[in-house]
Design a protein around this motif. Structure first.
Motif, PDB file in Angstrom:
ATOM      1  N   LEU A  68       0.943  -1.083   0.105  1.00 16.26           N
ATOM      2  CA  LEU A  68      -0.088   0.010   0.036  1.00 16.26           C
ATOM      3  C   LEU A  68       0.722   1.234   0.137  1.00 16.26           C
ATOM      4  O   LEU A  68       1.658   1.552   0.900  1.00 16.26           O
ATOM      5  N   VAL A  69       0.891   1.919  -0.884  1.00 13.42           N
ATOM      6  CA  VAL A  69       1.737   3.157  -1.329  1.00 13.42           C
ATOM      7  C   VAL A  69       1.116   4.362  -1.338  1.00 13.42           C
ATOM      8  O   VAL A  69      -0.180   4.565  -1.833  1.00 13.42           O
ATOM      9  N   ALA A  70       1.897   5.589  -0.964  1.00 11.81           N
ATOM     10  CA  ALA A  70       1.478   6.877  -1.177  1.00 11.81           C
ATOM     11  C   ALA A  70       2.565   7.793  -1.216  1.00 11.81           C
ATOM     12  O   ALA A  70       3.359   7.592  -0.661  1.00 11.81           O
ATOM     13  N   HIS A  71       2.686   8.760  -2.089  1.00 12.08           N
ATOM     14  CA  HIS A  71       3.652   9.696  -1.978  1.00 12.08           C
ATOM     15  C   HIS A  71       3.498  10.702  -1.072  1.00 12.08           C
ATOM     16  O   HIS A  71       2.362  11.029  -0.852  1.00 12.08           O
ATOM     17  N   TYR A  72       4.594  11.079  -0.337  1.00  9.34           N
ATOM     18  CA  TYR A  72       4.343  12.239   0.630  1.00  9.34           C
ATOM     19  C   TYR A  72       4.947  13.522   0.416  1.00  9.34           C
ATOM     20  O   TYR A  72       4.777  14.522   1.164  1.00  9.34           O
ATOM     21  N   ASP A  73       5.800  13.585  -0.718  1.00  8.45           N
ATOM     22  CA  ASP A  73       6.096  14.969  -1.081  1.00  8.45           C
ATOM     23  C   ASP A  73       4.997  15.944  -1.701  1.00  8.45           C
ATOM     24  O   ASP A  73       3.952  15.355  -2.429  1.00  8.45           O
ATOM     25  N   THR A  74       5.262  17.053  -1.393  1.00  8.05           N
ATOM     26  CA  THR A  74       4.304  18.096  -2.165  1.00  8.05           C
ATOM     27  C   THR A  74       4.893  18.930  -3.188  1.00  8.05           C
ATOM     28  O   THR A  74       6.030  19.193  -3.262  1.00  8.05           O
ATOM     29  N   PRO A  75       4.072  19.373  -3.974  1.00  6.49           N
ATOM     30  CA  PRO A  75       4.820  20.157  -5.436  1.00  6.49           C
ATOM     31  C   PRO A  75       4.790  21.666  -5.302  1.00  6.49           C
ATOM     32  O   PRO A  75       4.558  22.321  -4.099  1.00  6.49           O
ATOM     33  N   SER A  76       5.328  22.142  -6.253  1.00  2.00           N
ATOM     34  CA  SER A  76       5.448  23.376  -6.273  1.00  2.00           C
ATOM     35  C   SER A  76       4.193  23.944  -6.961  1.00  2.00           C
ATOM     36  O   SER A  76       3.306  23.235  -7.381  1.00  2.00           O
ATOM     37  N   ARG A  77       3.963  25.410  -6.938  1.00  2.00           N
ATOM     38  CA  ARG A  77       2.514  25.890  -7.474  1.00  2.00           C
ATOM     39  C   ARG A  77       2.631  26.189  -8.903  1.00  2.00           C
ATOM     40  O   ARG A  77       3.536  26.705  -9.332  1.00  2.00           O
ATOM     41  N   MET A  78       1.501  25.745  -9.623  1.00  6.54           N
ATOM     42  CA  MET A  78       1.659  26.143 -11.050  1.00  6.54           C
ATOM     43  C   MET A  78       1.073  27.158 -11.094  1.00  6.54           C
ATOM     44  O   MET A  78       0.389  27.818 -10.379  1.00  6.54           O
ATOM     45  N   LEU A  79       1.307  27.975 -12.462  1.00  7.72           N
ATOM     46  CA  LEU A  79       0.806  29.300 -12.711  1.00  7.72           C
ATOM     47  C   LEU A  79      -0.970  29.178 -12.898  1.00  7.72           C
ATOM     48  O   LEU A  79      -1.607  30.192 -12.874  1.00  7.72           O
ATOM     49  N   LEU A 127      14.256  37.013 -25.831  1.00 10.89           N
ATOM     50  CA  LEU A 127      13.377  37.132 -24.661  1.00 10.89           C
ATOM     51  C   LEU A 127      12.206  36.367 -24.475  1.00 10.89           C
ATOM     52  O   LEU A 127      11.896  35.791 -23.457  1.00 10.89           O
ATOM     53  N   PHE A 128      11.644  35.750 -25.815  1.00 15.87           N
ATOM     54  CA  PHE A 128      10.527  34.856 -25.719  1.00 15.87           C
ATOM     55  C   PHE A 128      11.019  33.515 -25.081  1.00 15.87           C
ATOM     56  O   PHE A 128      10.501  32.927 -24.274  1.00 15.87           O
ATOM     57  N   ILE A 129      12.209  33.044 -25.702  1.00 16.72           N
ATOM     58  CA  ILE A 129      12.734  31.759 -25.095  1.00 16.72           C
ATOM     59  C   ILE A 129      13.154  31.819 -23.684  1.00 16.72           C
ATOM     60  O   ILE A 129      12.745  30.866 -22.993  1.00 16.72           O
ATOM     61  N   ILE A 130      13.476  32.955 -23.434  1.00 17.84           N
ATOM     62  CA  ILE A 130      13.998  33.098 -21.786  1.00 17.84           C
ATOM     63  C   ILE A 130      12.621  33.046 -20.861  1.00 17.84           C
ATOM     64  O   ILE A 130      12.749  32.370 -19.741  1.00 17.84           O
ATOM     65  N   LEU A 131      11.615  33.744 -21.290  1.00 13.95           N
ATOM     66  CA  LEU A 131      10.382  33.606 -20.818  1.00 13.95           C
ATOM     67  C   LEU A 131       9.671  32.247 -20.884  1.00 13.95           C
ATOM     68  O   LEU A 131       9.187  31.848 -19.576  1.00 13.95           O
ATOM     69  N   ALA A 132       9.776  31.500 -21.964  1.00 14.67           N
ATOM     70  CA  ALA A 132       9.102  30.370 -22.053  1.00 14.67           C
ATOM     71  C   ALA A 132      10.034  29.277 -21.095  1.00 14.67           C
ATOM     72  O   ALA A 132       9.133  28.325 -20.369  1.00 14.67           O
ATOM     73  N   ILE A 133      11.268  29.350 -21.023  1.00 18.12           N
ATOM     74  CA  ILE A 133      11.922  28.323 -20.159  1.00 18.12           C
ATOM     75  C   ILE A 133      11.739  28.776 -18.695  1.00 18.12           C
ATOM     76  O   ILE A 133      11.494  27.763 -17.815  1.00 18.12           O
ATOM     77  N   GLY A 134      11.474  29.984 -18.420  1.00 16.89           N
ATOM     78  CA  GLY A 134      11.140  30.576 -16.873  1.00 16.89           C
ATOM     79  C   GLY A 134       9.737  29.962 -16.630  1.00 16.89           C
ATOM     80  O   GLY A 134       9.599  29.545 -15.253  1.00 16.89           O
ATOM     81  N   VAL A 135       8.805  30.030 -17.510  1.00 18.24           N
ATOM     82  CA  VAL A 135       7.479  29.400 -17.135  1.00 18.24           C
ATOM     83  C   VAL A 135       7.539  27.758 -16.875  1.00 18.24           C
ATOM     84  O   VAL A 135       7.030  27.317 -16.048  1.00 18.24           O
ATOM     85  N   LEU A 136       8.504  27.070 -17.712  1.00 18.09           N
ATOM     86  CA  LEU A 136       8.986  25.747 -17.529  1.00 18.09           C
ATOM     87  C   LEU A 136       9.487  25.569 -16.172  1.00 18.09           C
ATOM     88  O   LEU A 136       9.087  24.618 -15.320  1.00 18.09           O
ATOM     89  N   PHE A 137      10.554  26.374 -15.838  1.00 21.34           N
ATOM     90  CA  PHE A 137      11.212  26.267 -14.651  1.00 21.34           C
ATOM     91  C   PHE A 137      10.275  26.306 -13.375  1.00 21.34           C
ATOM     92  O   PHE A 137      10.202  25.871 -12.241  1.00 21.34           O
ATOM     93  N   TRP A 138       9.262  27.461 -13.538  1.00 19.30           N
ATOM     94  CA  TRP A 138       8.466  27.789 -12.282  1.00 19.30           C
ATOM     95  C   TRP A 138       7.606  26.553 -12.023  1.00 19.30           C
ATOM     96  O   TRP A 138       7.268  26.263 -10.953  1.00 19.30           O
ATOM     97  N   THR A 139       7.170  25.889 -13.130  1.00 23.36           N
ATOM     98  CA  THR A 139       6.048  24.786 -12.995  1.00 23.36           C
ATOM     99  C   THR A 139       6.842  23.701 -12.040  1.00 23.36           C
ATOM    100  O   THR A 139       6.283  23.082 -11.407  1.00 23.36           O
TER     101      THR A 139
END
Length: 322
Positions: A68-79, A127-139
């Motif tokens: 019987l398993v369950a993960h105990y870690d919690t995530p970052s907040r998504m946008l 700048l678009f590439i930087i912002l796109a990577i930032g969105v992925l990193f934030w997630t």
């Protein structure tokens, strides 16, 4: 052990976030005390710096046949809130596709808004590439989500409630998995450490079981032929008030969680239901993830207390006949 309501209060007040190493260590110390109070032998399993996971194992994984398993870690907040629809796969992927498209479109608009007033059009794409990577990193690595009642404090509460209700049995092992939010690293490490169990034993994964009246028990393809398992689940979980169990042994399903790392598995989640959409789980990885119904946890714990002896007996009889 504490009642379900007391366990819920402790988890949500003392361990609402389990993301940093210190937060996880404090939680593991507490949960091991709780499982020991229920009569389980507990230990931490560490898997080295490369993996970085620390699982809590209650029971003997080398003698168990049901985990019987369950993960105990919690995530970052998504946008934007995460959305999961296990049985409506097109809706699930459409939501995430549209969300990604809108976020990238917003990044592009911001890039134009910044570069054109200063007459630097060549800087728009970088700048678009930087912002796109930032969105992925934030997630993936953004600030911790502070509300995690359903995902997956509910799964942790379910394991504790089940342990409190059933007598100790060497054939049953409880595992609190780490790093589900990092591509299921804890589940991967456990499977490598216990290869025989991972390939031959039944794993029941409780993930997001606190919000919704419809419980989905999703069987892996190899489990869909196990009549003993299906019959035991149906017998152990009768309808109770608004609560309904749906044992899904056919059709297309998608539920990304730790059970995917084990061959014989049942994924358990609680869902809301809406006409035209079907079953869905709302508000994950957002500040609105605040619902953890104690009625859900008690219903699962009482059902599992009936299921485990029944399934183990039926499985033992099947082995004896062979």
């Amino acid at each position: 052990m504490k009642s379900t309501a007391e366990t819920k209060e402790v988890l949500l007040k003392l361990f609402p976030i389990r993301k940093s190493a210190a937060q996880k260590a404090d939680f593991r110390e507490w949960v091991m005390r709780e499982m020991k109070a229920a009569g389980c032998r507990c230990k931490e399993e560490r898997y080295g710096k490369t993996n970085g996971s620390v699982n809590v194992v209650a029971g003997d994984p080398d003698r168990a046949t049901v985990f019987l398993v369950a993960h105990y870690d919690t995530p970052s907040r998504m946008l934007v809130p995460n959305f999961v629809s296990p049985t409506n796969v097109p809706a699930h992927f459409l939501y995430h596709f549209v969300t990604a498209f809108l976020l990238l479109a917003l990044a592009l608009v911001v890039s134009f808004a910044v570069t054109f007033p200063i007459n630097q059009p060549r800087a728009t794409f970088p700048l678009f590439i930087i912002l796109a990577i930032g969105v992925l990193f934030w997630t993936a690595f953004g600030p911790a989500n502070r509300s995690n009642a359903n995902g997956n404090t509910s799964g942790v509460a379910a394991l504790l409630a089940i342990a409190a209700r059933m007598p100790r049995d060497k054939r049953v092992c409880f595992v609190f998995l780490d790093n589900s939010e990092r591509n299921f690293l804890g589940a991967k490490a456990f499977r490598r450490q216990h290869m025989s169990a991972g390939d031959n034993c039944l794993f029941i994964n409780f993930d997001c079981v606190g919000d919704g009246d419809h419980f989905l028990f999703m069987l892996s393809r190899v489990c869909r032929w196990d009549g003993d398992l299906i019959n035991a689940l149906l017998d152990a979980f009768p309808a109770q008030g608004r609560k309904r169990v749906h044992v899904l042994d056919k059709g297309l399903m998608y539920y990304p969680s730790d059970h995917k790392k084990f061959k014989f598995h049942v994924a358990v989640c609680a869902c809301r239901r809406q006409a035209g959409l079907g079953y869905y789980i709302p508000h994950l990885r957002s500040r609105r993830d605040t619902v953890l119904e104690t009625e859900n946890i008690d219903y699962l714990a009482e059902g599992m207390a009936r299921f485990l002896p029944l399934y183990l007996q039926q499985a033992g009889e099947s082995v004896s006949k062979k």
